[in-house]
Write a protein that holds these residues in place. Sequence first.
Motif, mmCIF file in Angstrom:
data_model
loop_
_atom_site.group_PDB
_atom_site.id
_atom_site.type_symbol
_atom_site.label_atom_id
_atom_site.label_comp_id
_atom_site.label_asym_id
_atom_site.label_seq_id
_atom_site.Cartn_x
_atom_site.Cartn_y
_atom_site.Cartn_z
ATOM 1 N N SER A 1 0.829 -1.223 0.000
ATOM 2 C CA SER A 1 0.000 0.000 0.000
ATOM 3 C C SER A 1 0.856 1.263 0.000
ATOM 4 N N PHE B 1 1.488 2.883 2.479
ATOM 5 C CA PHE B 1 0.763 3.746 3.413
ATOM 6 C C PHE B 1 1.213 3.326 4.818
ATOM 7 N N VAL C 1 1.412 3.534 8.940
ATOM 8 C CA VAL C 1 0.633 3.910 10.126
ATOM 9 C C VAL C 1 1.457 3.590 11.367
ATOM 10 N N ASN D 1 1.984 -0.768 10.947
ATOM 11 C CA ASN D 1 1.302 -1.772 10.121
ATOM 12 C C ASN D 1 2.298 -2.731 9.471
ATOM 13 N N GLU E 1 2.412 -5.576 6.527
ATOM 14 C CA GLU E 1 1.680 -6.143 5.379
ATOM 15 C C GLU E 1 2.248 -7.494 4.968
ATOM 16 N N CYS F 1 -3.026 -4.107 10.845
ATOM 17 C CA CYS F 1 -2.951 -2.657 11.079
ATOM 18 C C CYS F 1 -2.081 -2.343 12.297
ATOM 19 N N ALA F 2 -1.548 -1.130 12.282
ATOM 20 C CA ALA F 2 -0.692 -0.665 13.376
ATOM 21 C C ALA F 2 -1.390 -0.723 14.735
ATOM 22 N N GLU F 3 -2.668 -0.337 14.763
ATOM 23 C CA GLU F 3 -3.388 -0.268 16.037
ATOM 24 C C GLU F 3 -3.493 -1.646 16.684
ATOM 25 N N PRO G 1 -8.629 8.043 11.069
ATOM 26 C CA PRO G 1 -9.189 7.259 12.186
ATOM 27 C C PRO G 1 -8.887 5.775 12.013
ATOM 28 N N PRO G 2 -9.001 4.989 13.081
ATOM 29 C CA PRO G 2 -8.775 3.539 12.956
ATOM 30 C C PRO G 2 -9.861 2.888 12.103
ATOM 31 N N CYS G 3 -9.480 1.835 11.374
ATOM 32 C CA CYS G 3 -10.452 1.130 10.525
ATOM 33 C C CYS G 3 -11.458 0.378 11.404
ATOM 34 N N CYS H 1 -10.095 -2.467 13.576
ATOM 35 C CA CYS H 1 -9.323 -1.965 14.725
ATOM 36 C C CYS H 1 -10.255 -1.392 15.789
HETATM 37 N N1 THU Z 1 -3.947 0.528 8.218
HETATM 38 C C1 THU Z 1 -3.629 0.636 9.537
HETATM 39 O O1 THU Z 1 -2.520 0.299 9.960
HETATM 40 N N2 THU Z 1 -4.577 1.104 10.384
HETATM 41 C C2 THU Z 1 -5.829 1.486 10.011
HETATM 42 O O2 THU Z 1 -6.657 1.772 10.874
HETATM 43 C C3 THU Z 1 -6.160 1.577 8.599
HETATM 44 C C4 THU Z 1 -5.224 0.922 7.660
HETATM 45 C C5 THU Z 1 -2.953 -0.012 7.310
HETATM 46 C C6 THU Z 1 -3.329 -1.361 6.722
HETATM 47 C C7 THU Z 1 -2.519 -1.367 5.450
HETATM 48 O O3 THU Z 1 -1.209 -1.827 5.752
HETATM 49 C C8 THU Z 1 -2.446 0.102 5.059
HETATM 50 O O4 THU Z 1 -2.778 0.853 6.207
HETATM 51 C C9 THU Z 1 -3.393 0.486 3.923
HETATM 52 O O5 THU Z 1 -4.698 0.090 4.199
#
Ligand code: THU
Length: 160
Positions: free
Chosen positions: A42, A44, A46, A62, A64, A73-75, A110-112, A115
């Motif tokens: 990603s 992306f 976190v 996070n 992957e 996810c990081a949380e 915000p957290p998904c 999470c």
């Molecule tokens: N991700 C998190 O670590 N926390 C979230 O609450 C949302 C998404 C990560 C999961 C994945 O590795 C990347 O962000 C893209 O979705």
Amino acid sequence: MKQITITTTFSVYDSLEELNKEDKKIMLQAIEARKKAYAPYSKFSVGTAVLLDNNEVILGANQENAAYPSGLCAERVAIFYAGANYPNAKVLKLFISASPQDRELEDPIPPCGSCRQSIAEYEMKQDVEIEIYFMGSKGKVYHSNSLKNLLPFLFEKKHL
Ligand code: THU
């Protein structure tokens, strides 16, 4: 038929400079933890910092996987580590910073949903609300006094 209205309240800080010294320090740890994200797919990153009532700060980023759903996810990396290593400690606050690797992000992230559900489990278990702070890589910081503001209709063990 009748309608019900659920309201949730967040505080919005213009930047992390507005946080108190202690909270700012922990948010900076979440920002730093972003560097440890393993996010080659990603791109992306976190970072999360979890403050426990024993004053430990647990960091997560996070992680992957080539089999995408196997990543985490990081949380959840952080809160599961806290649960596994300090099962009797209470989670007081959780800080999140997130951003794409190639640019800054000003939107608070915000957290998904997964999470939120996982954090809720700890809030219910310990019967103490968990404060959540979340931001992008810079800019505004959102704050909630409880996970319940992010997940009002909560599925929990009393429903089983
Ligand atoms: N991700 C998190 O670590 N926390 C979230 O609450 C949302 C998404 C990560 C999961 C994945 O590795 C990347 O962000 C893209 O979705």
